[in-house]
Design an enzyme around this catalytic site. Sequence first.
Site, mmCIF file in Angstrom:
data_model
loop_
_atom_site.group_PDB
_atom_site.id
_atom_site.type_symbol
_atom_site.label_atom_id
_atom_site.label_comp_id
_atom_site.label_asym_id
_atom_site.label_seq_id
_atom_site.Cartn_x
_atom_site.Cartn_y
_atom_site.Cartn_z
ATOM 1 N N ASP A 1 -37.903 12.493 -8.859
ATOM 2 C CA ASP A 1 -37.455 11.795 -10.073
ATOM 3 C C ASP A 1 -38.619 11.658 -11.044
ATOM 4 O O ASP A 1 -38.456 11.776 -12.257
ATOM 5 C CB ASP A 1 -36.912 10.400 -9.704
ATOM 6 C CG ASP A 1 -35.617 10.494 -8.901
ATOM 7 O OD1 ASP A 1 -35.079 9.447 -8.511
ATOM 8 O OD2 ASP A 1 -35.152 11.641 -8.672
ATOM 9 N N GLU B 1 -41.211 13.645 -11.488
ATOM 10 C CA GLU B 1 -41.483 14.897 -12.224
ATOM 11 C C GLU B 1 -40.410 15.116 -13.297
ATOM 12 O O GLU B 1 -40.698 15.505 -14.432
ATOM 13 C CB GLU B 1 -41.498 16.081 -11.245
ATOM 14 C CG GLU B 1 -42.046 17.350 -11.889
ATOM 15 C CD GLU B 1 -42.310 18.455 -10.862
ATOM 16 O OE1 GLU B 1 -42.348 18.153 -9.652
ATOM 17 O OE2 GLU B 1 -42.450 19.606 -11.295
ATOM 18 N N SER C 1 1.194 14.888 -17.411
ATOM 19 C CA SER C 1 1.109 13.978 -16.259
ATOM 20 C C SER C 1 1.831 14.635 -15.084
ATOM 21 O O SER C 1 2.373 15.739 -15.214
ATOM 22 C CB SER C 1 1.750 12.642 -16.610
ATOM 23 O OG SER C 1 3.056 12.907 -17.079
ATOM 24 N N LEU C 2 1.804 13.974 -13.946
ATOM 25 C CA LEU C 2 2.362 14.566 -12.729
ATOM 26 C C LEU C 2 3.530 13.727 -12.237
ATOM 27 O O LEU C 2 3.473 12.493 -12.297
ATOM 28 C CB LEU C 2 1.283 14.579 -11.624
ATOM 29 C CG LEU C 2 0.143 15.555 -11.821
ATOM 30 C CD1 LEU C 2 -1.020 15.189 -10.912
ATOM 31 C CD2 LEU C 2 0.595 16.972 -11.553
ATOM 32 N N GLU D 1 -5.365 19.362 -3.825
ATOM 33 C CA GLU D 1 -6.622 18.772 -4.329
ATOM 34 C C GLU D 1 -6.584 17.259 -4.155
ATOM 35 O O GLU D 1 -5.507 16.659 -4.261
ATOM 36 C CB GLU D 1 -6.791 19.070 -5.829
ATOM 37 C CG GLU D 1 -6.780 20.539 -6.189
ATOM 38 C CD GLU D 1 -6.699 20.753 -7.698
ATOM 39 O OE1 GLU D 1 -7.129 19.879 -8.462
ATOM 40 O OE2 GLU D 1 -6.182 21.814 -8.095
ATOM 41 N N LYS E 1 -6.735 13.575 -5.337
ATOM 42 C CA LYS E 1 -6.443 12.963 -6.642
ATOM 43 C C LYS E 1 -7.431 11.812 -6.833
ATOM 44 O O LYS E 1 -7.279 10.738 -6.278
ATOM 45 C CB LYS E 1 -4.999 12.457 -6.668
ATOM 46 C CG LYS E 1 -4.548 12.006 -8.050
ATOM 47 C CD LYS E 1 -3.044 11.708 -8.076
ATOM 48 C CE LYS E 1 -2.579 11.279 -9.460
ATOM 49 N NZ LYS E 1 -3.290 10.055 -9.940
HETATM 50 C C1 LIG Z 1 -1.643 19.959 -13.342
HETATM 51 C C2 LIG Z 1 -2.172 18.866 -14.292
HETATM 52 C C3 LIG Z 1 -1.012 18.269 -15.060
HETATM 53 C C4 LIG Z 1 -3.208 19.481 -15.264
HETATM 54 N N1 LIG Z 1 -2.588 20.524 -16.105
HETATM 55 C C5 LIG Z 1 -2.277 20.286 -17.401
HETATM 56 O O1 LIG Z 1 -2.492 19.209 -17.927
HETATM 57 C C6 LIG Z 1 -1.630 21.388 -18.183
HETATM 58 C C7 LIG Z 1 -1.414 21.204 -19.523
HETATM 59 C C8 LIG Z 1 -0.768 22.209 -20.247
HETATM 60 C C9 LIG Z 1 -0.357 23.365 -19.629
HETATM 61 O O2 LIG Z 1 0.290 24.381 -20.317
HETATM 62 C C10 LIG Z 1 0.883 24.090 -21.534
HETATM 63 C C11 LIG Z 1 0.358 24.724 -22.665
HETATM 64 C C12 LIG Z 1 0.949 24.436 -23.906
HETATM 65 C C13 LIG Z 1 2.023 23.536 -24.004
HETATM 66 C C14 LIG Z 1 2.515 22.898 -22.857
HETATM 67 C C15 LIG Z 1 1.944 23.175 -21.614
HETATM 68 C C16 LIG Z 1 -0.598 23.556 -18.278
HETATM 69 C C17 LIG Z 1 -1.249 22.554 -17.534
HETATM 70 C C18 LIG Z 1 -2.915 17.800 -13.504
HETATM 71 C C19 LIG Z 1 -2.829 16.470 -13.890
HETATM 72 C C20 LIG Z 1 -3.579 15.508 -13.190
HETATM 73 C C21 LIG Z 1 -4.386 15.920 -12.110
HETATM 74 C C22 LIG Z 1 -5.192 15.037 -11.326
HETATM 75 N N2 LIG Z 1 -5.215 13.723 -11.574
HETATM 76 N N3 LIG Z 1 -5.938 15.521 -10.318
HETATM 77 C C23 LIG Z 1 -5.927 16.845 -10.044
HETATM 78 N N4 LIG Z 1 -6.687 17.292 -9.035
HETATM 79 N N5 LIG Z 1 -5.184 17.729 -10.746
HETATM 80 C C24 LIG Z 1 -4.427 17.296 -11.779
HETATM 81 N N6 LIG Z 1 -3.698 18.211 -12.475
#
Ligand SMILES: CC(C)(CNC(=O)c1ccc(Oc2ccccc2)cc1)c1ccc2c(N)nc(N)nc2n1
Length: 328
Positions: A34, A36, A83-84, A114, A116
Amino acid sequence: MDLAQVKKEIQFLRNELDKYNYEYHVLDQPSVSDYEYDQKMQQLIKLEHEFPELQTPDSPSKRVGGEPLDAFEKVEHAVPMLSLGNAFGEGDLRDFDRRVREGLKIDEVSYVCELKIDGLAVSLRYEDGIFVQGATRGDGQTGEDITQNLKTIRSIPLRIDQKETIEVRGEAFMPQKSFLALNEQKEKSGEEPFANPRNAAAGSLRQLDPKIASKRNLDIFLYAVGQWEAGTLTSHSDRLNYLKQLGFKTNPEWRVCKNIDDVIEYVNEWVEKRANLSYDIDGIVIKVDQLDYQEKLGFTAKSPRWAVAYKFPAEEAITTLYDIELSV
Ligand SMILES: CC(C)(CNC(=O)c1ccc(Oc2ccccc2)cc1)c1ccc2c(N)nc(N)nc2n1
């Protein structure tokens, strides 16, 4: 030294500091002390101070945070941050898999699982290889510009070796160790402690003064690509490998599962292993791996049909743990 020599010296120091930073914060394998690192940082800050015309936004000296902002600007995401949908048990996961296979008219589909991370979704924009803008998710379409604060997250590269414009998405978070230390500090100074690391990360990134964010030991894992003209990869797992190759910090625990049975095995594994992590997670994200299948399945109003978040039961135990830790 004449200006040309100063320029060379500054460039040398920047490259050294970027390298040390990457080794320490992304690889967790520091090659210098740290002391350096700090010595070289002080040399760089001194030279940039003496020659302000040589200042650049991507200098590692920007990690310590500049002047406070009056307010955060709004940012329109080039590609929405979706969102998911949630799954709360094995039945929901099998329903998700059935909908996916029916939508694709195939018998078996591989998924990427993956962790979260329980933090704050952010988007990082790079133009001409330079980190130019970072924003919160906001409502998915419009977020807040928190570039100055995100620059203080040492694991975020200020430069990448790719010239096309690219937007990457990930979760900024506060490691549990930093959370406990921060709350101890707040307790000592009679301030209200944060309830959990997620609130602490959100509160830190909402600070208008980046010098405060810089001291909060925030970290980030990147997990998605938003806008990227030159995108030619065919699977999400290839994209995760590409993000890592570019120098981004990706979570090492992701796995490709060849079917939903393997996904359920991975989920059950992490119900147990979750307690051993140095950061909080609130579930597992499961995504169809092949990008052409993702394309075919598309989106509902606000979520992809090709991904789901398996949510762990909300844990009283974890909160109790923080309470116990604080009370000792
Ligand atoms: C899958 C996705 C929703 C990301 N992807 C996107 O946001 C996304 C956005 C537009 C996309 O394509 C479009 C392009 C233009 C218009 C509409 C959609 C595709 C993916 C997501 C959300 C939350 C996550 C989280 N908390 N942890 C992990 N590990 N992964 C995650 N992944």
